[in-house]
Design an enzyme around this catalytic site. Structure first.
Site, PDB file in Angstrom:
ATOM      1  N   ARG A 108       0.459  -1.257   0.201  1.00 57.52           N
ATOM      2  CA  ARG A 108       0.154   0.110   0.158  1.00 57.52           C
ATOM      3  C   ARG A 108       0.739   1.268  -0.021  1.00 57.52           C
ATOM      4  NH1 ARG A 108      -4.621  -0.260   3.995  1.00 57.52           N
ATOM      5  NH2 ARG A 108      -5.689   1.407   2.938  1.00 57.52           N
ATOM      6  N   CYS A 164      -2.162   6.712   8.701  1.00 56.26           N
ATOM      7  CA  CYS A 164      -2.674   4.783   7.814  1.00 56.26           C
ATOM      8  C   CYS A 164      -3.250   5.385   6.829  1.00 56.26           C
ATOM      9  CB  CYS A 164      -2.405   4.494   9.015  1.00 56.26           C
ATOM     10  SG  CYS A 164      -4.146   4.814   9.921  1.00 56.26           S
TER      11      CYS A 164
END
Length: 208
Positions: A108, A164
């Site tokens: 990611r 995040c």
């Protein structure tokens, strides 16, 4: 804010109570609750090392009975300096002395895949510290010395901003940084989901 304070009070939490948060997901959700209480000015809060699984493995008692509630009043004292929003991130992302930490896994962060948000990648300049790397293989937390080694180079920063995907799994890194003795750590609450909702915001891929 008022609704959350009311719920905390109904659960029996006030300024005199010590709170121990746990989950069975490596501490991610418990750390988010830990951070939320800290943000509301409640310092007597801890995360159970190893979570529910290690509690059971150690032979400690468990029950399926709902706990008795003793409602009280929770009075929030918001610590606004613990959080930053998108404009503050944009102002500080290239500022000397500020370190930006991405808490997501490699694929990611690198922009190889993005299973949740419409855009893959990371905020330019952010360094990756996957939140699970602050844990041992058995799911317990690494000690303070190990955390300091993991975050080597961050201790001298004037400010550390952690994010995040949506502001949850950044919180274990906030906790780990606290254990490592790193001061002035802030959460970008909106995190990647917020960042990519603005089409003009820059996106980086690969390693930095």
């Amino acid at each position: 804010m008022t609704e959350l304070a009311d719920k905390l009070g109904r659960a029996g939490i006030d300024s005199e109570k010590t709170v121990v948060a746990y989950d069975d997901q490596g501490g991610a959700m418990a750390s988010r609750f830990w951070w939320s209480l800290k943000f509301l000015g409640h310092d007597r809060v801890y995360v159970l090392d190893g979570g529910y699984t290690r509690w059971k493995e150690a032979g400690y008692p468990v029950t399926d009975e709902p706990p008795l509630e003793h409602p009280t009043q929770f009075v929030p004292k918001v610590q606004s300096d613990m959080v930053v929003h998108i404009e503050q991130v944009k102002e500080r992302m290239s500022r000397p002395g500020t370190v930006l930490i991405d808490s997501r896994e490699d694929r990611r962060y690198e922009g190889v895949e993005e299973p949740i948000d419409p855009v893959a990648g990371h905020i330019p300049g952010a360094k990756q510290h996957f939140w699970k790397d602050s844990l041992k293989e058995d799911g317990s937390w690494k000690d303070a010395d190990a955390q300091r080694r993991w975050f080597a180079g961050v201790q001298d920063a004037e400010e550390v901003i952690v994010y995040c995907g949506s502001g949850v799994t950044a919180c274990p890194n906030v906790l780990a940084l606290s254990e490592a003795g790193v001061p002035n750590v802030k959460l970008y609450a909106g995190s990647w989901s917020d960042w990519v909702s603005y089409p003009d915001n820059p996106v980086a891929k690969g390693r930095e």
